[in-house]
Design a protein around this motif. Structure first.
Motif, PDB file in Angstrom:
ATOM      1  N   GLU A  32       0.868  -1.169   0.000  1.00 16.20           N
ATOM      2  CA  GLU A  32       0.000   0.000   0.000  1.00 16.20           C
ATOM      3  C   GLU A  32       0.907   1.221   0.000  1.00 16.20           C
ATOM      4  OE1 GLU A  32      -3.849   1.512   2.460  1.00 16.20           O
ATOM      5  OE2 GLU A  32      -2.103   0.948   3.641  1.00 16.20           O
ATOM      6  N   ALA A  33       0.692   2.111  -0.961  1.00 17.19           N
ATOM      7  CA  ALA A  33       1.534   3.297  -1.072  1.00 17.19           C
ATOM      8  C   ALA A  33       0.668   4.543  -1.154  1.00 17.19           C
ATOM      9  CB  ALA A  33       2.407   3.205  -2.327  1.00 17.19           C
ATOM     10  N   GLY A  34       1.154   5.614  -0.574  1.00 17.17           N
ATOM     11  CA  GLY A  34       0.490   6.900  -0.712  1.00 17.17           C
ATOM     12  C   GLY A  34       0.885   7.524  -2.044  1.00 17.17           C
ATOM     13  N   ILE A  35       0.124   8.525  -2.488  1.00 17.40           N
ATOM     14  CA  ILE A  35       0.436   9.204  -3.746  1.00 17.40           C
ATOM     15  C   ILE A  35       0.589  10.695  -3.455  1.00 17.40           C
ATOM     16  CG2 ILE A  35      -0.192   9.394  -6.172  1.00 17.40           C
ATOM     17  CD1 ILE A  35      -2.573   7.663  -5.622  1.00 17.40           C
ATOM     18  N   ALA A  36       1.612  11.308  -4.044  1.00 13.53           N
ATOM     19  CA  ALA A  36       1.783  12.754  -3.927  1.00 13.53           C
ATOM     20  C   ALA A  36       0.941  13.401  -5.020  1.00 13.53           C
ATOM     21  CB  ALA A  36       3.248  13.127  -4.080  1.00 13.53           C
ATOM     22  N   LEU A  37      -0.183  14.016  -4.624  1.00 14.58           N
ATOM     23  CA  LEU A  37      -1.126  14.616  -5.577  1.00 14.58           C
ATOM     24  C   LEU A  37      -1.275  16.100  -5.328  1.00 14.58           C
ATOM     25  CD1 LEU A  37      -3.990  11.972  -5.306  1.00 14.58           C
ATOM     26  CD2 LEU A  37      -2.370  12.196  -7.172  1.00 14.58           C
ATOM     27  N   THR A  38      -1.705  16.821  -6.368  1.00 17.00           N
ATOM     28  CA  THR A  38      -2.049  18.231  -6.202  1.00 17.00           C
ATOM     29  C   THR A  38      -3.531  18.312  -5.859  1.00 17.00           C
ATOM     30  OG1 THR A  38      -2.613  18.505  -8.527  1.00 17.00           O
ATOM     31  CG2 THR A  38      -0.321  18.908  -7.918  1.00 17.00           C
ATOM     32  N   GLY A  39      -4.002  19.500  -5.512  1.00 20.68           N
ATOM     33  CA  GLY A  39      -5.383  19.681  -5.079  1.00 20.68           C
ATOM     34  C   GLY A  39      -6.414  19.310  -6.126  1.00 20.68           C
ATOM     35  N   THR A  40      -6.186  19.703  -7.374  1.00 20.93           N
ATOM     36  CA  THR A  40      -7.172  19.409  -8.410  1.00 20.93           C
ATOM     37  C   THR A  40      -7.192  17.930  -8.756  1.00 20.93           C
ATOM     38  OG1 THR A  40      -5.557  20.034 -10.106  1.00 20.93           O
ATOM     39  CG2 THR A  40      -7.145  21.712  -9.436  1.00 20.93           C
ATOM     40  N   GLU A  41      -6.061  17.239  -8.570  1.00 21.09           N
ATOM     41  CA  GLU A  41      -6.034  15.793  -8.811  1.00 21.09           C
ATOM     42  C   GLU A  41      -6.891  15.069  -7.775  1.00 21.09           C
ATOM     43  OE1 GLU A  41      -1.738  14.845 -10.835  1.00 21.09           O
ATOM     44  OE2 GLU A  41      -1.781  15.282  -8.697  1.00 21.09           O
ATOM     45  N   VAL A  71      -5.348  10.884 -14.667  1.00 23.49           N
ATOM     46  CA  VAL A  71      -6.294  11.574 -13.788  1.00 23.49           C
ATOM     47  C   VAL A  71      -6.739  12.809 -14.575  1.00 23.49           C
ATOM     48  CG1 VAL A  71      -6.651  12.742 -11.583  1.00 23.49           C
ATOM     49  CG2 VAL A  71      -5.120  10.774 -11.723  1.00 23.49           C
ATOM     50  N   PRO A  72      -7.964  12.794 -15.126  1.00 25.56           N
ATOM     51  CA  PRO A  72      -8.382  13.905 -15.984  1.00 25.56           C
ATOM     52  C   PRO A  72      -8.432  15.232 -15.232  1.00 25.56           C
ATOM     53  CG  PRO A  72     -10.143  12.303 -15.711  1.00 25.56           C
ATOM     54  CD  PRO A  72      -8.975  11.784 -14.978  1.00 25.56           C
ATOM     55  N   GLU A  73      -8.329  16.317 -15.989  1.00 25.40           N
ATOM     56  CA  GLU A  73      -8.362  17.643 -15.380  1.00 25.40           C
ATOM     57  C   GLU A  73      -9.683  17.861 -14.660  1.00 25.40           C
ATOM     58  OE1 GLU A  73      -7.574  20.535 -18.404  1.00 25.40           O
ATOM     59  OE2 GLU A  73      -5.415  20.231 -18.270  1.00 25.40           O
ATOM     60  N   PHE A  74      -9.621  18.610 -13.554  1.00 25.86           N
ATOM     61  CA  PHE A  74     -10.813  18.920 -12.781  1.00 25.86           C
ATOM     62  C   PHE A  74     -11.654  19.925 -13.561  1.00 25.86           C
ATOM     63  CE2 PHE A  74     -12.789  21.247  -9.088  1.00 25.86           C
ATOM     64  CZ  PHE A  74     -13.680  20.240  -8.776  1.00 25.86           C
ATOM     65  N   SER A  75     -12.962  19.680 -13.652  1.00 26.71           N
ATOM     66  CA  SER A  75     -13.833  20.511 -14.501  1.00 26.71           C
ATOM     67  C   SER A  75     -13.894  21.966 -14.037  1.00 26.71           C
ATOM     68  CB  SER A  75     -15.243  19.917 -14.520  1.00 26.71           C
ATOM     69  OG  SER A  75     -15.749  19.859 -13.204  1.00 26.71           O
ATOM     70  N   HIS A  76     -13.818  22.213 -12.732  1.00 26.70           N
ATOM     71  CA  HIS A  76     -13.889  23.578 -12.231  1.00 26.70           C
ATOM     72  C   HIS A  76     -12.517  24.133 -11.867  1.00 26.70           C
ATOM     73  CE1 HIS A  76     -18.156  23.166 -12.328  1.00 26.70           C
ATOM     74  NE2 HIS A  76     -18.175  22.230 -11.396  1.00 26.70           N
ATOM     75  N   GLY A  77     -11.475  23.501 -12.388  1.00 23.24           N
ATOM     76  CA  GLY A  77     -10.122  23.973 -12.111  1.00 23.24           C
ATOM     77  C   GLY A  77      -9.822  25.207 -12.948  1.00 23.24           C
ATOM     78  N   ASN A  78      -8.877  26.010 -12.476  1.00 18.42           N
ATOM     79  CA  ASN A  78      -8.511  27.212 -13.216  1.00 18.42           C
ATOM     80  C   ASN A  78      -7.202  26.984 -13.938  1.00 18.42           C
ATOM     81  OD1 ASN A  78      -6.762  27.175 -11.105  1.00 18.42           O
ATOM     82  ND2 ASN A  78      -7.561  28.981 -10.073  1.00 18.42           N
TER      83      ASN A  78
END
Length: 160
Positions: A32-41, A71-78
């Protein structure tokens, strides 16, 4: 004394699953591994989007990276929205990374992601497996076994 069962990971919400991996590979060890993600991800994953169908992991310079996951782009992301197929760093203990590196280098094994999920505390995790590729005859044997189990179930239900 009975041997204790290996600990399973508590998955509360599965986002993406690599169902083909168990057919193409024989799984040896699961981490089990954690993932370093950004907020929109994270927001995009929480809506249930994301795919790891053709992704893999590799050990590079003492770090493990998840390659080719979508991981597709977030629809309400800027304008600060993330890149969909960027390599993502996986968070593991150094001992686990060393084991993976040794297995991949010496034994010719592959690091295959099985699923991305959120655990009970709301953190995104990856179920990562050390696996060996199956040959064509092994795959045929798996298909035969699966068909026989299905037929067995039908027979038991009919005679029941």
């Amino acid at each position: 004394m009975a041997r204790p069962k290996p600990a399973t990971f508590e998955k509360t919400k599965i986002v993406a699953e690599n169902r083909r991996a168990k057919f193409d590979y024989s799984i040896e060890t699961v981490y089990e591994a954690g993932i370093a993600l950004t907020g929109t991800e994270v927001k995009s994953l929480r809506t249930g989007q994301g795919s790891i169908a053709e992704s893999y992991a590799e050990v590079d310079d003492g770090q493990v990276w998840l390659i080719n996951s979508n991981v597709p782009e977030f629809s309400h992301g800027n304008r600060f929205n993330h890149e969909p197929k960027r390599p993502r760093k996986l968070l593991l203990h150094e001992r686990e990374i060393n084991k993976m590196h040794g297995a991949v280098a010496r034994e010719g094994m592959t690091l295959v992601p099985l699923s991305i999920y959120f655990n009970s505390s709301g953190k995104a995790k990856v179920e990562l497996a050390l696996a060996k590729g199956k040959k064509a005859h092994d795959k045929r044997e798996t298909i035969k076994e699966r068909d026989w189990k299905r037929e067995q179930g039908r027979l038991m239900r009919d005679r029941g």
